[in-house]
Design an enzyme around this catalytic site. Structure first.
Site, PDB file in Angstrom:
ATOM      1  N   SER A 175       0.794  -1.124  -0.100  1.00 55.28           N
ATOM      2  CA  SER A 175      -0.041   0.085   0.337  1.00 55.28           C
ATOM      3  C   SER A 175       0.406   1.384  -0.203  1.00 55.28           C
ATOM      4  O   SER A 175       1.440   1.370  -0.969  1.00 55.28           O
ATOM      5  CB  SER A 175      -1.727   0.141   0.913  1.00 55.28           C
ATOM      6  OG  SER A 175      -1.970   0.832   1.278  1.00 55.28           O
ATOM      7  N   ASP A 229      -8.618  -4.446  -6.193  1.00 58.24           N
ATOM      8  CA  ASP A 229      -8.607  -3.860  -5.071  1.00 58.24           C
ATOM      9  C   ASP A 229      -9.163  -2.561  -4.739  1.00 58.24           C
ATOM     10  O   ASP A 229      -9.224  -1.422  -5.246  1.00 58.24           O
ATOM     11  CB  ASP A 229      -6.120  -3.428  -4.999  1.00 58.24           C
ATOM     12  CG  ASP A 229      -6.042  -3.488  -3.890  1.00 58.24           C
ATOM     13  OD1 ASP A 229      -6.892  -2.045  -2.795  1.00 58.24           O
ATOM     14  OD2 ASP A 229      -4.941  -3.338  -3.779  1.00 58.24           O
ATOM     15  N   HIS A 265      -7.470  -6.101  -0.602  1.00 61.25           N
ATOM     16  CA  HIS A 265      -6.349  -4.857  -0.806  1.00 61.25           C
ATOM     17  C   HIS A 265      -4.573  -5.830   0.248  1.00 61.25           C
ATOM     18  O   HIS A 265      -5.050  -5.618   1.094  1.00 61.25           O
ATOM     19  CB  HIS A 265      -6.576  -3.903  -0.020  1.00 61.25           C
ATOM     20  CG  HIS A 265      -5.347  -2.914  -0.099  1.00 61.25           C
ATOM     21  ND1 HIS A 265      -4.289  -2.493  -0.407  1.00 61.25           N
ATOM     22  CD2 HIS A 265      -4.910  -1.970   1.409  1.00 61.25           C
ATOM     23  CE1 HIS A 265      -4.185  -1.432  -0.345  1.00 61.25           C
ATOM     24  NE2 HIS A 265      -4.103  -1.354   0.683  1.00 61.25           N
TER      25      HIS A 265
END
Length: 519
Positions: free
Chosen positions: A230, A461, A489
């Protein structure tokens, strides 16, 4: 460049540990032990004289339990003034069970996610057993985060509750509401400045990347092997741009696109959460206990109607907090990071129809790091906002906040503005009153000269849409894409053999797939 919502890979671990029986967050999995011996420290490389004391400092390791040892690394607050004030960065190490190939630095996302806790509390679940045996796995808390010298804006939990959950006299979306929010934002930003020990304006990714290079050298590694999730992919991208010759094996899972402005990226991200909500609904509707009936479009419209009307219902949690639409949206989004959490989302909708606000608050509390006893487990929310203001363009993009809310709502017509009230609007108000200058960051992201860099993208995602990974893999001169066709995610080390095997082969032996494996 904008930021994903702050949980990153931590959302998968945290939400998997979620208890809806009223006990809040359960402890994370205990970390495994490690063997291996200590490796040489500083690499003896040439560094500018003014930086030498950082690259040659001695690390004082201590036993943190569970086979993990920990230490602090000293770095300058302002890398352009290395003789000035300093701060500390906390790292946790799980030693390889065999002779280590090197260190593997890990960041779980955020900004604000604790890599230190990620490794200390759940090292055996962060990477595969093969990688755990091959590398010393290193978790670090970026400057200002948690175990490092931490930025904590409000030190009283009651003040933090009021900041995150306090009601407004005016209705959401009105001029009067935003005026109230702006006054609260000014107070919060002033508290951050008071408690930041000079770090505001220096929490940016370029400063963190330079800290990462010091950590690399002190661990005795000539190259940085790195796994970033991320927002951690942005840290990896910036590191590769600043130090391409120092890049080792780098995996970026759940990519941030560094070229997109904050508002547009938030709009794209909210569209991703709407898409994940549709996927949840298509999963839910065939089940007998699904709280919805009819087709997916009608059910999604009913969620929007619920968000439009909940503010006037006066629902309260067991501890007396009043539920509003923004808190409901935050709770929904928390569950959408992983499809394994979808049953909790069904419970949210079921209990809300009964006038019970506790599940919605429990999910929102989990996102915000609020424990069952009302305390806060970390400073992730503070860092998320502070880093956004240190790095972003929300204060300077010239877009009126209401036009921004409309743009997000257009992109995500279910969750859109209701999620944005506690995200985009808060960021806009704070960053417009931020007491520090925006940092100077790289604007090129080719990382010329770096070895192959793996970029992983999940097709649905919600937090870092797949297009981000596609674009980042093209931006990086040596980037290559690994696609996972699925939900959620980030995906590495979550039991998908195709992804795990591809990543492990790259990390352990440097094998680059001849083509995207399309897992």
């Amino acid at each position: 460049m904008t930021l994903p919502r702050r949980l990153g890979a931590l959302a998968v671990v945290l939400a998997a540990a979620l208890s809806l029986s009223g006990c809040g967050i359960l402890p994370l999995f205990p970390g495994g032990g490690g063997g291996g011996g200590d490796r040489p420290g500083p690499t003896g490389e040439d560094v500018p004289a003014e930086l030498e004391r950082y690259y040659t400092q001695e690390l004082d390791w201590s036993n943190c339990g569970g086979g993990i040892d920990c230490t602090d690394v000293t770095v300058p607050i302002d890398w352009s003034e290395p003789d000035g004030d300093t701060t500390t960065v906390a790292i946790a190490r799980h030693k390889a069970s065999g002779t280590p190939l090197g260190s593997l630095l890990i960041n779980p996302g955020g900004p604000g996610g604790s890599g230190f806790d990620f490794v200390r509390d759940s090292a055996a679940y962060v990477v595969s057993s093969e990688v755990l045996g091959t590398y010393d796995v290193i978790g670090f808390d970026p400057r200002g985060v948690n175990q490092s010298a931490a930025v904590e804006c409000y030190t009283d939990a009651a003040d933090q509750d009021e900041w995150l959950y306090g009601t407004y006299d005016a209705a959401y979306g009105s001029e009067a509401w935003y005026a109230e929010l702006t006054e609260r934002a000014k107070t919060w930003a002033a508290a951050c400045e008071e408690h930041a020990d000079g770090l505001l304006g220096h929490l940016d990714a370029a400063s963190v990347a330079r800290d990462m290079d010091v950590i690399r050298a002190l661990l005795g590694d000539e190259q940085l092997h790195y796994l970033g999730y991320s927002y951690g992919t942005y840290l990896g991208t910036i590191y590769a741009q600043l130090f391409p010759e120092k890049v080792g094996r780098m995996v970026l899972d759940g990519a941030v696109d560094p070229t997109v402005g904050d508002l547009e990226a938030l709009a794209i991200q909210m569209a991703g959460f709407d898409s994940a909500l549709r996927a949840y609904m298509e999963w839910c509707l065939p089940q007998s206990d699904c709280p919805f009936r009819g087709d997916a479009d009608a059910a999604l419209r009913s969620i929007r109607q619920m968000l439009e009307t909940v503010d006037g219902r006066g629902f309260r949690s067991s501890d007396g907090r009043v539920l509003d639409s923004a808190t409901v949206a935050t709770g929904i989004i928390f569950t959408l990071y992983s499809e394994g959490n979808w049953p909790y989302l069904s419970q949210l909708f079921t209990t809300l129809r009964q006038g019970d606000a506790d599940t919605a608050f429990l999910l929102a509390d989990s996102y915000n790091g609020r424990e069952f006893d009302g305390t806060y487990s970390d400073n992730g929310g503070d860092i998320y906002t502070a880093v956004t203001c240190d790095e972003g363009d929300l204060a300077s993009d010239g877009v009126d906040v209401f036009a921004g809310l409309d743009r997000i709502d257009e992109a995500a017509p279910i969750l859109g503005r209701y999620a944005a009230y506690d995200d985009y609007a808060v960021l806009k108000a704070v960053c417009s009153n931020w007491p520090a200058e925006v940092a100077e960051l790289p604007t090129e992201f080719s990382a010329e000269g770096a070895p192959p860099i793996m970029v992983i993208g999940t097709t649905n995602d919600p937090a870092t849409p797949y297009a981000n990974a596609q674009h980042l893999a093209k931006l990086l001169s040596s980037g290559f894409l690994v696609t996972y066709e699925g939900e959620g995610h980030t995906i590495y080390a979550q039991g998908v053999a195709c992804v795990d095997d591809t990543v492990d082969a790259y990390l352990i032996s440097g094998k680059v797939p001849s083509a995207d494996p399309m897992c």
